[in-house]
Scaffold this motif. Structure first.
Motif, short mmCIF file in Angstrom:
data_model
loop_
_atom_site.label_atom_id
_atom_site.label_comp_id
_atom_site.label_asym_id
_atom_site.label_seq_id
_atom_site.Cartn_x
_atom_site.Cartn_y
_atom_site.Cartn_z
N UNK A 154 0.85 -1.19 0.00
CA UNK A 154 0.00 0.00 0.00
C UNK A 154 0.89 1.23 0.00
N UNK A 155 0.63 2.13 -0.94
CA UNK A 155 1.30 3.43 -0.95
C UNK A 155 0.28 4.49 -0.55
N UNK A 156 0.53 5.21 0.53
CA UNK A 156 -0.40 6.25 0.98
C UNK A 156 0.15 7.62 0.61
N UNK A 157 -0.75 8.52 0.23
CA UNK A 157 -0.32 9.84 -0.20
C UNK A 157 0.47 9.77 -1.50
N UNK A 158 -0.08 9.04 -2.46
CA UNK A 158 0.67 8.71 -3.68
C UNK A 158 0.78 9.86 -4.67
N UNK A 159 -0.01 10.92 -4.48
CA UNK A 159 0.11 12.10 -5.33
C UNK A 159 -0.09 11.79 -6.80
N UNK A 160 0.70 12.41 -7.67
CA UNK A 160 0.54 12.20 -9.11
C UNK A 160 1.11 10.87 -9.62
N UNK A 161 1.59 10.02 -8.71
CA UNK A 161 1.96 8.66 -9.11
C UNK A 161 3.39 8.45 -9.53
N UNK A 162 4.28 9.37 -9.24
CA UNK A 162 5.67 9.19 -9.66
C UNK A 162 6.36 8.08 -8.87
N UNK A 163 6.12 8.02 -7.55
CA UNK A 163 6.67 6.93 -6.76
C UNK A 163 5.91 5.64 -7.04
N UNK A 164 4.61 5.76 -7.30
CA UNK A 164 3.82 4.58 -7.69
C UNK A 164 4.48 3.87 -8.87
N UNK A 165 4.88 4.66 -9.85
CA UNK A 165 5.52 4.10 -11.04
C UNK A 165 6.85 3.42 -10.70
N UNK A 166 7.63 4.05 -9.81
CA UNK A 166 8.90 3.47 -9.40
C UNK A 166 8.68 2.15 -8.66
N UNK A 167 7.67 2.11 -7.79
CA UNK A 167 7.36 0.88 -7.07
C UNK A 167 6.95 -0.23 -8.03
N UNK A 168 6.13 0.09 -9.00
CA UNK A 168 5.70 -0.90 -9.98
C UNK A 168 6.89 -1.47 -10.75
N UNK A 169 7.82 -0.60 -11.12
CA UNK A 169 9.00 -1.05 -11.87
C UNK A 169 9.93 -1.88 -11.00
N UNK A 170 10.02 -1.53 -9.71
CA UNK A 170 10.96 -2.20 -8.81
C UNK A 170 10.39 -3.49 -8.24
N UNK A 171 9.05 -3.63 -8.26
CA UNK A 171 8.38 -4.80 -7.68
C UNK A 171 7.46 -5.43 -8.74
N UNK A 172 8.01 -6.07 -9.75
CA UNK A 172 7.20 -6.51 -10.90
C UNK A 172 6.15 -7.56 -10.57
#
Length: 275
Positions: A51-69
């Motif tokens: 769970x990512x809280x306070x994800x904003x415009x999704x820049x860290x979301x994208x990094x998490x998706x790439x790092x945790x396939x």
């Protein structure tokens, strides 16, 4: 929705929308490799339910998706306009990998004991009641699950060259102003106590340093964008002399090959007990 107990709103940010989005993007990506290294050290693994809280415009979301396939990621945001930005950018990610939730961090529309790991990056400094948020995150974590907070503490901000003699004073004045409006730009030093008092165990704290000589100066130009400080000068929070020093620093970072900057991000982690 926009939770009234959060002090951040992109609509009222001191930069223009595009400038603020670009600042958030650079802030997210320029130190991600070290931030992710710390998250792995704290136990984040591929295949976990995250769970990512306070994800904003999704820049860290994208990094998490790439790092945790192989992980399933839930992205929670309290600001509808920011989540719309993330949904548009990540629209091609299948729902089996990414789910968006718009909800208050104080009362998440998520079941108990659901997540292996929660990432809260640069959200707690904006919260009027961080204790309540930490306790709500505790609720949705599985027993043995972990919360990792990445945040700021302007008392140990970092350093710039050429030196800005008034920088510490300016940051403390801005911190005081933010505190009067419900935020906390000194939250980093409070994170171990916050986690412990919210029921977490095995609490740890560390920091991630970002240096322009290693990462490039471009990202730091956004952090020292002079427009970020105009608002505080106009309101009398900082003096004209202090603003002039910031202006000199901004010009140097933008134009001088001798300039460099270093910023410090605090990371803290706690575990929900097994019983």
């Amino acid at each position: 929705m926009s939770d009234p107990r959060s002090t951040y709103s992109i609509q009222t940010a001191v930069l223009s929308l595009q400038e603020e989005l670009e600042r958030l993007k650079m802030q997210a990506i320029m130190g991600w490799s070290k931030e992710f290294r710390n998250l792995e050290w704290y136990g984040l693994k591929n295949g976990m339910r995250v769970l990512e809280v306070g994800s904003g415009p999704g820049y860290i979301t994208e990094q998490l998706l790439n790092s945790l396939p192989d992980s399933e990621l839930t992205s929670l945001e309290i600001d509808r306009s920011l989540q719309a930005q993330a949904k548009e950018r990540l629209k091609d990610i299948p729902s089996t990998r990414l789910q968006f939730v718009e909800s208050s961090i104080y009362q998440m529309d998520l079941p108990d004991d659901s997540f292996d790991f929660v990432v809260a990056r640069l959200i707690f400094l904006h919260l009027n009641n961080p204790d309540e948020a930490a306790q709500e995150i505790y609720r949705v974590l599985k027993p043995g699950g972990r919360l990792a907070i990445i945040d700021v503490d302007d008392g140990v901000f970092g350093a710039v060259n050429p030196d800005v003699p008034a920088l510490h004073t300016v940051l403390m004045k801005i911190s005081d102003y933010v505190a009067q409006h419900g935020g906390n730009r000194l939250i980093g030093r409070s994170l171990p106590r916050l986690l412990s008092e919210s029921g977490y165990i095995d609490v740890d704290i560390d920091s991630v340093l970002q240096h322009s000589d290693l990462l490039g100066i471009e990202g730091f130009k956004h952090q020292f964008n002079l427009n970020r400080f105009v608002h505080f000068a106009e309101k009398g929070v900082i003096s004209s002399e202090e603003f002039a020093q910031l202006q000199q620093a901004s010009e140097a970072i933008n134009h001088s090959p001798e300039a460099y900057a270093m910023m410090n991000f605090i990371t803290a982690c706690g575990t929900k007990p097994l019983t």
